[in-house]
Write a protein that holds these residues in place. Structure first.
Motif, mmCIF file in Angstrom:
data_model
loop_
_atom_site.group_PDB
_atom_site.id
_atom_site.type_symbol
_atom_site.label_atom_id
_atom_site.label_comp_id
_atom_site.label_asym_id
_atom_site.label_seq_id
_atom_site.Cartn_x
_atom_site.Cartn_y
_atom_site.Cartn_z
ATOM 1 N N LEU A 23 0.751 -1.180 0.068
ATOM 2 C CA LEU A 23 -0.074 -0.060 0.026
ATOM 3 C C LEU A 23 0.944 1.198 0.002
ATOM 4 O O LEU A 23 1.716 1.523 0.696
ATOM 5 N N ASP A 24 1.035 2.090 -0.973
ATOM 6 C CA ASP A 24 1.948 2.619 -1.424
ATOM 7 C C ASP A 24 3.290 2.083 -1.248
ATOM 8 O O ASP A 24 3.464 1.141 -1.885
ATOM 9 N N ASP A 25 4.113 2.670 -0.479
ATOM 10 C CA ASP A 25 5.468 1.700 -0.214
ATOM 11 C C ASP A 25 5.474 1.047 1.133
ATOM 12 O O ASP A 25 6.502 0.420 1.407
ATOM 13 N N ILE A 26 4.290 0.624 1.685
ATOM 14 C CA ILE A 26 4.281 -0.020 3.006
ATOM 15 C C ILE A 26 4.075 -1.311 2.666
ATOM 16 O O ILE A 26 2.844 -1.836 2.062
ATOM 17 N N ARG A 46 -4.164 -7.412 9.247
ATOM 18 C CA ARG A 46 -5.181 -8.426 9.474
ATOM 19 C C ARG A 46 -6.798 -8.057 9.931
ATOM 20 O O ARG A 46 -7.571 -8.324 9.669
ATOM 21 N N PRO A 47 -6.478 -7.066 10.912
ATOM 22 C CA PRO A 47 -8.073 -6.699 11.423
ATOM 23 C C PRO A 47 -8.703 -5.882 10.294
ATOM 24 O O PRO A 47 -10.192 -5.572 10.741
ATOM 25 N N ALA A 48 -8.008 -5.141 9.479
ATOM 26 C CA ALA A 48 -8.718 -4.319 8.365
ATOM 27 C C ALA A 48 -9.861 -5.317 7.650
ATOM 28 O O ALA A 48 -10.862 -4.572 7.167
ATOM 29 N N LEU A 49 -9.895 -6.652 7.593
ATOM 30 C CA LEU A 49 -10.865 -7.320 6.817
ATOM 31 C C LEU A 49 -11.167 -8.471 7.671
ATOM 32 O O LEU A 49 -10.541 -9.268 8.526
ATOM 33 N N TYR A 168 -7.413 1.714 8.145
ATOM 34 C CA TYR A 168 -6.688 1.263 9.215
ATOM 35 C C TYR A 168 -5.319 1.514 9.104
ATOM 36 O O TYR A 168 -4.821 1.670 10.392
ATOM 37 N N GLY A 169 -4.787 1.700 8.205
ATOM 38 C CA GLY A 169 -3.296 2.102 8.266
ATOM 39 C C GLY A 169 -2.953 3.647 8.142
ATOM 40 O O GLY A 169 -1.877 4.152 7.734
#
Length: 176
Positions: A23-26, A46-49, A168-169
């Motif tokens: 996600l971008d550069d993460i 993991r908790p994002a979905l 989430y991020g």
């Protein structure tokens, strides 16, 4: 969001596959080379979905890689392609501030562009005009269930998941 994958076919019976999600550069996670399970690299991924979505994604990845490896080796043998062979793929979607998005799939073979998927008109576009690329295009064009699923994954799922991951991020992305 970008999903990257490299498969190195040493011969017709051994393939080494690596994968990662960004996600971008993460770096969100990677694919375990031996089990094809997702390893999470950020605590908020993991908790994002829902866990059922991650389970379904892992199962889809395993089925896809098994079928892909078989088909790829078949094509290599039929077209007298010498081993080792390096296959690279990148797929994902980009969300823009004006709420539009763009999905993409690009494939390379031995470091050269091979083909791409045009999501807008649901077609596979060759970058090379070789027996192997024509074989690959005919296989994938005739595998309409895969193309249909890929279209939904890119146009809907990728966007929904990216929005959730962005939410989430958010703190990690702002630090970047």
């Amino acid at each position: 969001m970008r999903l990257l994958r490299i498969s190195t076919f040493q011969n017709s019976s051994f393939v080494d596959t690596e994968g990662m999600g960004l996600l971008d550069d993460i770096e969100l996670g990677s694919l375990d080379q031996h089990t094809w399970k997702i390893r999470f690299h950020q605590p908020w991924v993991r908790p994002a979905l829902p866990s059922g979505d991650w389970d379904a994604m892992e199962n889809m990845i395993k089925i896809y890689l098994q079928q892909f490896n078989y088909q790829f080796n078949e094509g290599a043998v039929q077209n007298n392609v010498p081993y080792p062979i390096v296959f690279q793929g990148m797929a994902g979607c980009t969300l823009y501030p004006n709420k539009t998005s763009q999905a993409f799939v690009q494939v390379a073979y031995n470091g050269q562009d091979f083909f791409s998927f045009c999501v807008d008109n649901v077609t596979w576009v060759l970058s090379q005009d070789t027996d192997l690329s024509q074989y690959a295009q005919s296989i994938i064009q005739n595998y309409t269930a895969f193309t249909d699923m890929l279209t939904v994954l890119l146009n809907d799922t990728c966007i929904d998941y990216t929005e959730r991951l962005l939410h989430y991020g958010k703190a990690a992305l702002e630090r970047q």
